[in-house]
Design a protein around this motif. Structure first.
Motif, PDB file in Angstrom:
ATOM      1  N   ILE A 167       0.842  -1.200   0.000  1.00 24.81           N
ATOM      2  CA  ILE A 167       0.000   0.000   0.000  1.00 24.81           C
ATOM      3  C   ILE A 167       0.872   1.242   0.000  1.00 24.81           C
ATOM      4  O   ILE A 167       0.568   2.236  -0.683  1.00 24.81           O
ATOM      5  CB  ILE A 167      -0.957  -0.008   1.208  1.00 24.81           C
ATOM      6  CG1 ILE A 167      -1.873  -1.230   1.153  1.00 24.81           C
ATOM      7  CG2 ILE A 167      -1.794   1.269   1.243  1.00 24.81           C
ATOM      8  CD1 ILE A 167      -2.751  -1.394   2.363  1.00 24.81           C
ATOM      9  N   ARG A 168       1.966   1.208   0.717  1.00 23.71           N
ATOM     10  CA  ARG A 168       2.892   2.341   0.728  1.00 23.71           C
ATOM     11  C   ARG A 168       3.471   2.565  -0.671  1.00 23.71           C
ATOM     12  O   ARG A 168       3.603   3.708  -1.123  1.00 23.71           O
ATOM     13  CB  ARG A 168       4.004   2.104   1.754  1.00 23.71           C
ATOM     14  CG  ARG A 168       4.818   3.341   2.070  1.00 23.71           C
ATOM     15  CD  ARG A 168       5.341   3.354   3.498  1.00 23.71           C
ATOM     16  NE  ARG A 168       5.984   2.112   3.889  1.00 23.71           N
ATOM     17  CZ  ARG A 168       5.481   1.259   4.785  1.00 23.71           C
ATOM     18  NH1 ARG A 168       4.303   1.511   5.356  1.00 23.71           N
ATOM     19  NH2 ARG A 168       6.122   0.171   5.115  1.00 23.71           N
ATOM     20  N   ALA A 169       3.803   1.479  -1.366  1.00 23.05           N
ATOM     21  CA  ALA A 169       4.317   1.608  -2.736  1.00 23.05           C
ATOM     22  C   ALA A 169       3.244   2.192  -3.655  1.00 23.05           C
ATOM     23  O   ALA A 169       3.528   3.048  -4.510  1.00 23.05           O
ATOM     24  CB  ALA A 169       4.773   0.247  -3.253  1.00 23.05           C
ATOM     25  N   MET A 170       2.002   1.755  -3.486  1.00 25.47           N
ATOM     26  CA  MET A 170       0.898   2.276  -4.284  1.00 25.47           C
ATOM     27  C   MET A 170       0.697   3.763  -4.041  1.00 25.47           C
ATOM     28  O   MET A 170       0.435   4.536  -4.967  1.00 25.47           O
ATOM     29  CB  MET A 170      -0.396   1.524  -3.937  1.00 25.47           C
ATOM     30  CG  MET A 170      -0.421   0.077  -4.393  1.00 25.47           C
ATOM     31  SD  MET A 170      -1.693  -0.929  -3.552  1.00 25.47           S
ATOM     32  CE  MET A 170      -3.188   0.012  -3.868  1.00 25.47           C
ATOM     33  N   ASN A 171       0.822   4.180  -2.783  1.00 24.19           N
ATOM     34  CA  ASN A 171       0.510   5.557  -2.413  1.00 24.19           C
ATOM     35  C   ASN A 171       1.647   6.535  -2.654  1.00 24.19           C
ATOM     36  O   ASN A 171       1.453   7.751  -2.539  1.00 24.19           O
ATOM     37  CB  ASN A 171       0.089   5.616  -0.943  1.00 24.19           C
ATOM     38  CG  ASN A 171      -1.294   5.038  -0.717  1.00 24.19           C
ATOM     39  OD1 ASN A 171      -1.895   4.479  -1.627  1.00 24.19           O
ATOM     40  ND2 ASN A 171      -1.809   5.160   0.494  1.00 24.19           N
ATOM     41  N   THR A 172       2.818   6.025  -2.969  1.00 25.75           N
ATOM     42  CA  THR A 172       3.966   6.911  -3.218  1.00 25.75           C
ATOM     43  C   THR A 172       4.450   6.836  -4.659  1.00 25.75           C
ATOM     44  O   THR A 172       5.348   7.579  -5.045  1.00 25.75           O
ATOM     45  CB  THR A 172       5.137   6.568  -2.281  1.00 25.75           C
ATOM     46  OG1 THR A 172       5.495   5.183  -2.436  1.00 25.75           O
ATOM     47  CG2 THR A 172       4.778   6.836  -0.829  1.00 25.75           C
ATOM     48  N   ALA A 173       3.860   5.943  -5.460  1.00 28.94           N
ATOM     49  CA  ALA A 173       4.289   5.804  -6.855  1.00 28.94           C
ATOM     50  C   ALA A 173       3.974   7.081  -7.628  1.00 28.94           C
ATOM     51  O   ALA A 173       2.923   7.700  -7.449  1.00 28.94           O
ATOM     52  CB  ALA A 173       3.592   4.609  -7.505  1.00 28.94           C
ATOM     53  N   VAL A 174       4.902   7.480  -8.474  1.00 22.21           N
ATOM     54  CA  VAL A 174       4.696   8.633  -9.349  1.00 22.21           C
ATOM     55  C   VAL A 174       4.163   8.109 -10.676  1.00 22.21           C
ATOM     56  O   VAL A 174       4.872   7.398 -11.394  1.00 22.21           O
ATOM     57  CB  VAL A 174       6.000   9.406  -9.578  1.00 22.21           C
ATOM     58  CG1 VAL A 174       5.765  10.571 -10.533  1.00 22.21           C
ATOM     59  CG2 VAL A 174       6.562   9.895  -8.254  1.00 22.21           C
ATOM     60  N   PRO A 175       2.903   8.412 -11.018  1.00 19.19           N
ATOM     61  CA  PRO A 175       2.321   7.849 -12.252  1.00 19.19           C
ATOM     62  C   PRO A 175       3.009   8.380 -13.498  1.00 19.19           C
ATOM     63  O   PRO A 175       3.263   9.579 -13.620  1.00 19.19           O
ATOM     64  CB  PRO A 175       0.859   8.293 -12.182  1.00 19.19           C
ATOM     65  CG  PRO A 175       0.875   9.518 -11.318  1.00 19.19           C
ATOM     66  CD  PRO A 175       1.965   9.307 -10.319  1.00 19.19           C
ATOM     67  N   ALA A 176       3.335   7.476 -14.406  1.00 16.30           N
ATOM     68  CA  ALA A 176       3.963   7.862 -15.666  1.00 16.30           C
ATOM     69  C   ALA A 176       2.891   8.038 -16.730  1.00 16.30           C
ATOM     70  O   ALA A 176       1.862   7.359 -16.702  1.00 16.30           O
ATOM     71  CB  ALA A 176       4.959   6.791 -16.095  1.00 16.30           C
ATOM     72  N   PRO A 177       3.101   8.949 -17.688  1.00 13.88           N
ATOM     73  CA  PRO A 177       2.131   9.121 -18.773  1.00 13.88           C
ATOM     74  C   PRO A 177       1.962   7.821 -19.550  1.00 13.88           C
ATOM     75  O   PRO A 177       2.925   7.080 -19.744  1.00 13.88           O
ATOM     76  CB  PRO A 177       2.766  10.206 -19.649  1.00 13.88           C
ATOM     77  CG  PRO A 177       3.734  10.915 -18.754  1.00 13.88           C
ATOM     78  CD  PRO A 177       4.247   9.874 -17.812  1.00 13.88           C
ATOM     79  N   SER A 178       0.741   7.532 -19.980  1.00 10.14           N
ATOM     80  CA  SER A 178       0.485   6.300 -20.733  1.00 10.14           C
ATOM     81  C   SER A 178      -0.451   6.594 -21.894  1.00 10.14           C
ATOM     82  O   SER A 178      -1.267   7.510 -21.832  1.00 10.14           O
ATOM     83  CB  SER A 178      -0.138   5.232 -19.832  1.00 10.14           C
ATOM     84  OG  SER A 178      -1.377   5.682 -19.323  1.00 10.14           O
TER      85      SER A 178
END
Length: 363
Positions: A167-178
């Motif tokens: 959950i920590r990884a999910m909440n800190t991930a920087v979304p990349a353009p897709s």
């Protein structure tokens, strides 16, 4: 068709209205009076079969239709125009299959049932007969999915239990353009998804319960949140405590307070849809919407395990038991029945390494 192609494709078609007479209707003189009577019998047969349809089937069709509406919302955000609910055409129904496969990641057999549910509901509830070419095309798009072992395995077995680290990884991930449009989720959607995942884990809730949460049912108290989980599908309602977290990125209390401020109101649904411009919707986010938000957040974070909405619920049980929390306290938090086999499976998973039989044997 790729997901990107589906994003950009505009679909259109004609609808065929139902015009069959009802039994008891006055039948005007016609060249074929027998045909009119037979048509009336056909309509009466359809109505009778619908009346005796099992409640579970009716509930399934209602859920199929809600997914259809969610798909139309999703497509409307990307094309700039939201078509009518009853626009069940060859183009939209094929796009629905692709969406269920690539976005929802549903199993092919589930998609097959959704096609039936949408077409039946369109006819029975909205008076629209879906063209045969539409259902034929949809099942043609589905056919190759049914020979893919990986797709056919979707949804089988129990959900993997999420961990606080995931959950920590999910909440800190920087979304990349897709995609060709280089789409990045708006900040409001990311905040909602982070809050939703952490709070779902905190209450050990089903996605249907997370969807049913209200703003005024989540109150801040001295040591955290007091969350009222409404009754869903006849299950007892419950009020549970959710303590402050150890990390700002996953603390359900701090995330909720931030999201509530963004909502800007003191009642109504706790979680709502967010469009591509960051504008908040008014209706509550559906259970499937909650599940998709969690799954896509895990995908953005590059987590190999395919987490689902139920992963948050399972994760609380497993993690809490690993930390030595009492079983009765965990069960009170999640609302599991005492004799729930799934609950005890997750408890055993949490106890797996506790005093393991091979531990300290001098091997």
């Amino acid at each position: 068709m790729t997901r990107t192609e589906m994003d950009d494709e505009a679909v259109a078609g004609e609808l065929l209205p139902v015009t069959s007479p009802q039994v008891g209707d006055h039948l005007p003189a016609a060249a074929d009076p027998d045909g009119a009577v037979l048509a009336a019998f056909d309509t009466a047969a359809v109505n009778h079969l619908a009346d005796i349809r099992p409640g579970k089937t009716k509930a399934g069709y209602a859920r199929d239709w809600q997914l259809w509406l969610q798909f139309l919302d999703w497509a409307g955000e990307r094309t700039g125009r939201r078509v009518a609910d009853t626009a069940v055409t060859r183009g939209t129904l094929v796009a629905f299959v692709v969406w269920l496969d690539q976005v929802v990641r549903a199993a092919p057999n589930s998609i097959d049932r959704r096609i039936t549910g949408v077409t039946v509901t369109a006819r029975r509830e909205h008076g629209v007969e879906v063209p045969k070419e539409a259902t034929v095309a949809a099942r043609a798009a589905l056919k190759p999915l049914k020979v893919d072992p990986e797709r056919m395995a979707r949804g089988r077995g129990k959900a993997p239990a999420a961990t606080p680290e995931q959950i920590r990884a999910m909440n800190t991930a920087v979304p990349a353009p897709s995609g060709r449009k280089k789409h990045v989720p708006p900040a409001a959607a990311l905040l909602r998804d982070r809050t939703l995942a952490s709070l779902a884990f905190g209450i050990g809730g089903r996605v249907s319960e997370v969807s049913a949460l209200t703003v005024d049912g989540i109150q801040l108290e001295g040591e955290g949140l007091k969350v009222y989980v409404p009754s869903v599908k006849g299950r007892p309602a419950r009020t549970v405590p959710v303590a402050f977290g150890e990390h700002a990125a996953t603390c359900p209390v701090r995330l909720w307070l931030t999201w509530r401020e963004h909502l800007g109101r003191t009642d109504g649904p706790a979680f709502v849809p967010v469009d591509e411009t960051g504008r908040l919707g008014q209706r509550r986010l559906s259970p499937d919407g909650c599940r998709i938000a969690i799954t896509r957040a895990a995908q953005r974070a590059g987590i190999d395990t395919r987490l689902t909405g139920h992963s948050m619920r399972a994760g609380l049980v497993t993690t809490a038991r690993k930390k030595g929390k009492r079983v009765e306290k965990i069960r009170a938090q999640t609302g599991h029945a005492m004799n729930s086999p799934v609950f005890w499976e997750y408890v055993r998973e949490g106890e797996l390494w506790e005093d393991a039989a091979t531990d300290g044997l001098g091997l």
